[in-house]
Design a protein around this motif. Structure first.
Motif, PDB file in Angstrom:
ATOM      1  N   GLU A   1      11.039  30.504  20.681  1.00 17.29           N
ATOM      2  CA  GLU A   1       9.883  31.257  20.214  1.00 17.29           C
ATOM      3  C   GLU A   1      10.153  31.879  18.849  1.00 17.29           C
TER       4      GLU A   1
ATOM      5  N   MET B   1       2.478  24.654  19.291  1.00 19.61           N
ATOM      6  CA  MET B   1       1.690  25.567  20.130  1.00 19.61           C
ATOM      7  C   MET B   1       1.457  26.923  19.463  1.00 19.61           C
ATOM      8  N   MET B   2       1.186  26.915  18.163  1.00 23.23           N
ATOM      9  CA  MET B   2       0.960  28.168  17.439  1.00 23.23           C
ATOM     10  C   MET B   2      -0.337  28.811  17.918  1.00 23.23           C
ATOM     11  N   ARG B   3      -0.283  30.121  18.076  1.00 23.35           N
ATOM     12  CA  ARG B   3      -1.445  30.914  18.492  1.00 23.35           C
ATOM     13  C   ARG B   3      -1.446  32.220  17.707  1.00 23.35           C
TER      14      ARG B   3
ATOM     15  N   GLY C   1       4.626  30.927  18.213  1.00 24.48           N
ATOM     16  CA  GLY C   1       4.704  29.534  18.639  1.00 24.48           C
ATOM     17  C   GLY C   1       6.138  29.173  18.961  1.00 24.48           C
TER      18      GLY C   1
ATOM     19  N   THR D   1      -1.241  23.567  16.599  1.00 27.18           N
ATOM     20  CA  THR D   1      -1.632  24.275  17.817  1.00 27.18           C
ATOM     21  C   THR D   1      -1.463  23.405  19.058  1.00 27.18           C
TER      22      THR D   1
END
Length: 121
Positions: free
Chosen positions: A35, A94-96, A113, A20
């Motif tokens: 992405e 930056m996984m969400r 992400g 993350t």
């Protein structure tokens, strides 16, 4: 239900690292692929709907719905990892998660992400 029914995430030996954070300590980003996302929509079955309705009258955790949401998030995460792997990544930065209702018939979960190639420094 055991603890495994309420958790998720990767196995220790996963071939695609999902974090993350913007970077990975001890590694550098050698390529940004772009992405990636994994999406799933799940409806609740009638039994859990009735149980949730009754439970909401007296309060407390809706364990059946919690388990369904965990399974849904894990499926979205698996699809995210599959897409990253197919595009040649070895990491997702930056996984969400994004969760929303889908037309009043289910829950939409999207894991997203940035697919990247990282290497140790």
């Amino acid at each position: 239900m055991g603890i495994e029914d309420y958790g998720g995430g990767q196995t220790p030996r996963a071939d695609i690292l999902v974090v993350t954070t913007n970077d990975v300590p001890g590694h550098r980003v050698t390529e940004v692929i772009g992405e990636v996302f994994g999406l799933t929509v799940r409806s609740r079955h009638l039994g859990s709907q009735i149980g949730a309705g009754l439970k909401s009258m007296i309060g407390g955790e809706l364990k059946g719905l919690t388990k369904t949401l965990v399974e849904t998030r894990n499926q979205a995460m698996e699809r995210l990892v599959d897409q990253a792997r197919a595009r040649g990544a070895n990491a997702v930065l930056m996984m969400r998660f994004d969760v929303s209702e889908a037309a009043d018939v289910g829950t939409e979960v999207c894991a997203y992400g940035t697919a990247a190639v990282i290497s140790p420094t």
